[in-house]
Scaffold this active site. Structure first.
Site: not given
Ligand code: GLC
Length: 657
Positions: A141, A284, A326
């Protein structure tokens, strides 16, 4: 705050420390521990106080803090003290960020160190290095499925390279931002492997269930994040004979924060990276940290308690580093990630401004600022000593997470308006120059998001294909206008790498089996450094965008009104194509700047009476900060060319700056 129970425990802990850490100088640590211990104890108690081993766990937690403080290098401790004394440092207009994949940008970490002068040439002084921790070759990912939180992906470099990068950046007054993926691990992480092998203690690190009873209860309310590639929120693990909660991809196992061992481990990992030199940690997917049956398991109160606890603990070890939240959630929820009932940030000092990002794209598609104006008014007031991360594009898709009420207030129907936006940016809509891709399409709900490079979404790709010079010029103007918005809105602007050169969609991800089913890779470029050289060739698209952006950055850094002290006011104007706001100077009367952007393909006028009524520009010449010239005026109406903007100030006030 003083409180007997926590203080009595603190006394015991300090007694033990005075023997164990006899030779260490812990003065600053003790002062900060004393200041935060009541908060730490009560937050930890809220989360884990019901457990029999609560006291033991609290002692363990405090010990980890002491160890991290002892390990913190002297240079970083000195920086902490400097930042403590200058606590508003990150609200300053001097900061300009870029997010980049180290491999796509420069091959690896040593390559990135070599490319720092390029970032300095542009004026970037904060770099978010996308996840570089060890992760599986395939199911990664984009680095967000971590298999070892304390090691670097060998393709990128080593931990030593990170330290070297941090040191070099510090020498140049640049900030290093690193990710800690706090919500989940890869299924190849040691904890997951041991859980699979049957170790109960590690099964407790995750949410695992022997049958579908609990998963089915959860599923009744959980949305799907990647409906096309990872439908559902649980994955059957045959080896363990249990269902595992996997909200994102099936190989990303959600961590169970109801277990204090998980909290302590993850905090220790954050402390590890700030001790390697990270100035800012991007946390994150923080909205997902706490799961509760009967809810969407996003933005739960406990998720906020976890973040507050992480902040309080980090401050004891190192008050300098900042957190970025985030959380791509609605405006009323995002604001809580700074901390509720507080004056200064007590969770994360910085949060992604996804609302502004999506609203800007709405203005691009509709060529008017109706929803943008409406949506910004709904963005709640932010705390002092907290700031936005303003961006146009990032590594993720664009979600259309506006409030339905705002869409209606702008005279659109929510369902049809979102449909229109998807069609516009994916080029399905008649006459649209958008070259994006639909992402996360969910046939059950009708939801979809959008992938695509900024330049391809803004019409540059289509205009270049057609060799249409006028449209190329307009796309360049639009790209610069979008950047001008994030540079002047208030907060830290974050440029996505490649956008400074007008990089287009890149389909090469389709040839890689591990990436082909995730079209976010279309906008995660590998920089072509030969092409980047064209930034020195006058008249090329690369030169016009790079130089335009460079100049915007330079002007921002010299404009104190662009620092973020909650000094922004939206100005309502009659012309729906315009987005206009005022940034007031913190001290100098008249040093304010009016930002005015035209999202239409035709020139539009701004009636200056609206500004004059507020006492703005009544005397003295109006000047655009970028060109240093006065925009065209006729009968107190100012003309803003198609897709362009002005940063307007009073010439006389500017002379005093
Ligand atoms: C956050 C990241 C994204 C990722 C997700 C799962 O939203 O920005 O890119 O896929 O987390 O880890």
């Amino acid at each position: 705050m003083y409180e007997q129970v926590s203080h009595a425990l603190l006394n015991d802990i300090l007694d033990a420390f005075s023997h164990r850490f006899r030779r260490e100088d812990l003065r600053h640590f003790y002062t900060r521990l004393g200041a935060n211990f009541y908060a730490i104890h009560s937050l930890f108690g809220h989360l884990y106080g019901h457990r029999q081993d609560f006291k033991e766990q609290t002692v363990r937690l405090t010990e980890r803090l002491a160890r991290a403080y002892i390990e913190r290098p002297a240079a970083l401790k000195a920086l902490d003290m400097a930042r403590e004394a200058d606590h508003n440092w990150f609200l300053d207009q001097q900061w300009v960020g870029m997010a980049l994949y180290a491999d796509g940008f420069a091959g690896n970490l040593p390559g990135l160190i070599e490319r720092l002068p390029y970032l300095q040439e542009l004026g970037v002084n904060m770099v978010h290095v996308m996840p570089i921790l060890r992760c599986p070759q395939g199911a990664s990912d984009g680095g967000y499925a971590v298999s070892d939180f304390r090691d670097i992906d060998p393709r990128m470099g080593t931990v030593e390279d990170v330290r070297a990068l941090g040191a070099r950046m510090r020498e140049h007054g640049m900030l290093l931002t690193l990710d800690v993926v706090v919500n989940h691990t890869s299924d190849e992480h040691e904890w997951a492997c041991r859980a699979r092998a049957g170790e109960r203690a590690f099964q407790d690190f995750y949410y695992t269930f022997p049958n579908r009873d609990v998963p089915d209860m959860f599923e009744a309310n959980l949305p799907e994040i990647f409906p096309e590639t990872a439908p559902g929120n649980f994955t059957w693990n045959a080896e363990m004979q249990r269902w595992v909660m996997t909200v994102f991809n099936d190989y990303q196992w959600d961590l169970n924060y109801a277990n204090p061992a998980v909290f302590i481990e993850m905090l220790d990992i954050i402390l590890f990276w700030i001790n390697q030199g990270a100035d800012i940690i991007r946390l994150d997917a923080v909205a997902f940290l706490w799961k509760k049956i009967g809810t969407t398991s996003q933005n739960e109160h406990e998720a906020h308690l976890i973040l507050q606890l992480m902040k309080d603990c980090c401050q004891v070890v190192a008050p300098g580093p900042l957190f970025i939240a985030e959380a791509i959630v609605s405006p009323s929820e995002i604001i809580k990630y700074f901390g509720e009932d507080a004056v200064i940030a007590k969770e994360c000092e910085i949060a992604y401004n996804a609302t502004f990002m999506a609203l800007l794209w709405d203005a691009v598609a509709t060529k008017n600022a109706k929803l943008l104006n409406q949506g910004i008014q709904s963005l709640p007031h932010k705390l002092d000593r907290a700031t936005w991360l303003n961006y146009v594009r990032c590594h993720d898709d664009i979600g259309l997470g506006f409030d339905d009420a705002d869409i209606r207030a702008s005279d659109y129907d929510p369902y049809h308006h979102r449909r229109f936006l998807i069609d516009w940016f994916t080029g399905v809509y008649e006459g649209s120059p958008g070259r994006g891709r639909p992402f996360g399409v969910n046939p059950k709900t009708g939801d979809a998001r959008i992938s695509g490079a900024l330049a391809s979404l803004a019409g540059l790709e289509a205009a270049l294909e057609d060799g249409d010079q006028q449209r190329i010029d307009q796309a360049v103007d639009l790209i610069l206008t979008l950047h001008a918005m994030i540079l002047s809105f208030g907060g830290i602007p974050l440029i996505w790498y490649g956008d400074e050169l007008g990089t287009l969609n890149d389909d090469s991800f389709l040839e890689d089996v591990n990436k082909a089913c995730d079209n976010r890779w279309v906008h995660r470029p590998r920089i072509d450094w030969q092409r980047a050289e064209r930034r020195h060739q006058p008249g090329t698209v690369e030169q016009r965008i790079f130089d335009g952006l460079r100049q915007l950055i330079e002007v921002r850094k010299h404009t104190p009104a662009f620092a973020d002290f909650n000094n922004r006011e939206l100005i309502e104007v009659a012309n729906p194509h315009l987005f206009v706001f005022l940034r007031t100077h913190p001290t100098l009367q008249g040093g304010s700047v009016v930002v005015a952007a035209n999202f239409d393909a035709n020139p539009q006028f701004l009636d200056l009476d609206v500004l004059n009524q507020r006492g703005l520009f009544r005397q003295g010449q109006i000047e655009d900060l970028i060109t240093g010239e006065s925009p065209a005026l006729f009968n107190n109406r100012m003309v803003i060319p198609p897709f362009q903007f002005y940063w307007l100030t009073n010439q006389r006030a500017r002379a005093q700056l």
